[in-house]
Design an enzyme around this catalytic site. Sequence first.
Site, short mmCIF file in Angstrom:
data_model
loop_
_atom_site.label_atom_id
_atom_site.label_comp_id
_atom_site.label_asym_id
_atom_site.label_seq_id
_atom_site.Cartn_x
_atom_site.Cartn_y
_atom_site.Cartn_z
N LYS A 13 0.83 -1.21 0.00
CA LYS A 13 0.00 0.00 0.00
C LYS A 13 0.87 1.26 0.00
O LYS A 13 0.67 2.17 -0.80
CB LYS A 13 -0.94 0.02 1.22
N ARG A 88 -10.01 0.42 8.18
CA ARG A 88 -9.49 -0.90 8.56
C ARG A 88 -10.51 -1.73 9.32
O ARG A 88 -10.24 -2.87 9.66
CB ARG A 88 -8.32 -0.65 9.50
N ARG A 160 11.05 -1.03 11.36
CA ARG A 160 9.90 -0.68 12.20
C ARG A 160 9.81 -1.65 13.38
O ARG A 160 10.06 -2.83 13.22
CB ARG A 160 8.61 -0.76 11.36
N ARG A 171 -0.48 -9.04 13.36
CA ARG A 171 -1.07 -8.04 12.44
C ARG A 171 -1.83 -8.73 11.32
O ARG A 171 -2.88 -8.25 10.89
CB ARG A 171 0.04 -7.14 11.87
P1 AP5 Z 1 4.82 -1.55 2.03
O1 AP5 Z 1 4.51 -0.74 0.82
O2 AP5 Z 1 5.48 -0.90 3.17
O3 AP5 Z 1 3.50 -2.35 2.49
P2 AP5 Z 1 2.21 -1.83 3.22
O4 AP5 Z 1 1.03 -2.48 2.56
O5 AP5 Z 1 2.20 -0.35 3.33
O6 AP5 Z 1 2.40 -2.55 4.62
P3 AP5 Z 1 2.34 -1.95 6.10
O7 AP5 Z 1 3.07 -2.92 6.99
O8 AP5 Z 1 2.74 -0.53 6.14
O9 AP5 Z 1 0.83 -2.10 6.37
P4 AP5 Z 1 0.19 -2.09 7.73
O10 AP5 Z 1 -1.21 -2.00 7.32
O11 AP5 Z 1 0.53 -3.23 8.62
O12 AP5 Z 1 0.87 -0.87 8.51
P5 AP5 Z 1 0.38 0.60 8.79
O13 AP5 Z 1 1.55 1.48 8.83
O14 AP5 Z 1 -0.76 0.96 7.91
O15 AP5 Z 1 5.72 -2.80 1.54
C1 AP5 Z 1 6.26 -3.71 2.49
C2 AP5 Z 1 7.68 -4.09 2.08
O16 AP5 Z 1 7.63 -4.82 0.85
C3 AP5 Z 1 8.62 -2.91 1.82
O17 AP5 Z 1 9.91 -3.24 2.25
C4 AP5 Z 1 8.59 -2.74 0.29
O18 AP5 Z 1 9.81 -2.22 -0.19
C5 AP5 Z 1 8.38 -4.17 -0.17
N1 AP5 Z 1 7.60 -4.27 -1.40
C6 AP5 Z 1 6.45 -3.60 -1.71
N2 AP5 Z 1 6.00 -3.96 -2.91
C7 AP5 Z 1 6.87 -4.92 -3.38
C8 AP5 Z 1 6.94 -5.70 -4.57
N3 AP5 Z 1 6.01 -5.59 -5.53
N4 AP5 Z 1 7.96 -6.58 -4.69
C9 AP5 Z 1 8.89 -6.69 -3.72
N5 AP5 Z 1 8.89 -5.98 -2.58
C10 AP5 Z 1 7.88 -5.10 -2.41
O19 AP5 Z 1 -0.21 0.45 10.27
C11 AP5 Z 1 0.63 0.21 11.36
C12 AP5 Z 1 -0.18 0.17 12.64
O20 AP5 Z 1 -0.81 1.45 12.87
C13 AP5 Z 1 -1.33 -0.83 12.70
O21 AP5 Z 1 -0.89 -2.12 13.07
C14 AP5 Z 1 -2.23 -0.18 13.75
O22 AP5 Z 1 -1.74 -0.40 15.04
C15 AP5 Z 1 -2.11 1.30 13.45
N6 AP5 Z 1 -3.10 1.78 12.48
C16 AP5 Z 1 -2.85 2.27 11.23
N7 AP5 Z 1 -3.98 2.60 10.60
C17 AP5 Z 1 -4.99 2.30 11.45
C18 AP5 Z 1 -6.41 2.38 11.37
N8 AP5 Z 1 -7.03 2.83 10.27
N9 AP5 Z 1 -7.13 1.99 12.45
C19 AP5 Z 1 -6.55 1.54 13.57
N10 AP5 Z 1 -5.21 1.42 13.72
C20 AP5 Z 1 -4.44 1.80 12.67
MG MG Z 2 2.42 1.04 4.92
#
Ligand code: AP5
Ligand code: MG
Length: 213
Positions: A13, A88, A160, A171
């Site tokens: 994402k 979410r 992270r 997660r």
């Molecule tokens: P990346 O692009 O970072 O993936 P992502 O989908 O953004 O994954 P996240 O871990 O950020 O999602 P998340 O939902 O767990 O975390 P968030 O920060 O939203 O890619 C991942 C890796 O793969 C990178 O190293 C990238 O380089 C690599 N990659 C990407 N595409 C690739 C490809 N095609 N090929 C190879 N490699 C690739 O949330 C964190 C925390 O915040 C949650 O756990 C929760 O506690 C809180 N939170 C956030 N939003 C909410 C909400 N709406 N409600 C409640 N709590 C929330």
């Molecule tokens: Mg992310």
Amino acid sequence: MRIVLLGAPGSGKGTQAKKLMADRNIPQVSTGDMLRQAIANGTRFGLQAKAVIDAGNLAPDEVVLGIIRERIGEPDAENGFILDGFPRTTQQALDLEELLDELGTPLDTAVLLDIDFDILMKRLTGRRTCSETGKLLNVYFSSQEELDACTEAGGELVQREDDNEETIRHRLDVYHERTEPLIDFYRSRNKLTTINAEGPIDEVYERLIAALQ
Ligand code: AP5
Ligand code: MG
């Protein structure tokens, strides 16, 4: 263009949102990034958020809704935004719908980044962010050149806190239980588009652009 990027942790994402933001000149709105920023700022709210995030649990719906309401009211979001990691939960999706109705600016589409769960662990344990350039990298998937560019800029590759195997597993469970139901939610609204999120980043991006036509 107002879109939601829906997908499991590690589905890409953030990676895809950043590319789209650069191309279309609309902001990436990541609740995860905003919560981590609050932690970095050391506010009392940040302290509470830290415990939740580090455990891989979700922050309360009303808290993230407040953050979103404020953020999409800013001038740079006037022509659209890319929601990354929000909504979410079903409650968040309903809240968003209500908020956008109020503003008279409905969502265009929710794009699901579809990916096999087995790939996610490697993407997440390998993820690093450059402390200097902010670039999102991966020790398994980024080229040596990209990784070196960070150190050459004087940066470090930072991992992270929630990217350890145990928290990642939790997660993924939370995603399965609380967020996956949104796939049917957006399908029932005729707003769901699904793309294959496996393969090289640029290929996934091409699929995303095609889905947004
Ligand atoms: P990346 O692009 O970072 O993936 P992502 O989908 O953004 O994954 P996240 O871990 O950020 O999602 P998340 O939902 O767990 O975390 P968030 O920060 O939203 O890619 C991942 C890796 O793969 C990178 O190293 C990238 O380089 C690599 N990659 C990407 N595409 C690739 C490809 N095609 N090929 C190879 N490699 C690739 O949330 C964190 C925390 O915040 C949650 O756990 C929760 O506690 C809180 N939170 C956030 N939003 C909410 C909400 N709406 N409600 C409640 N709590 C929330
Ligand atoms: Mg992310």
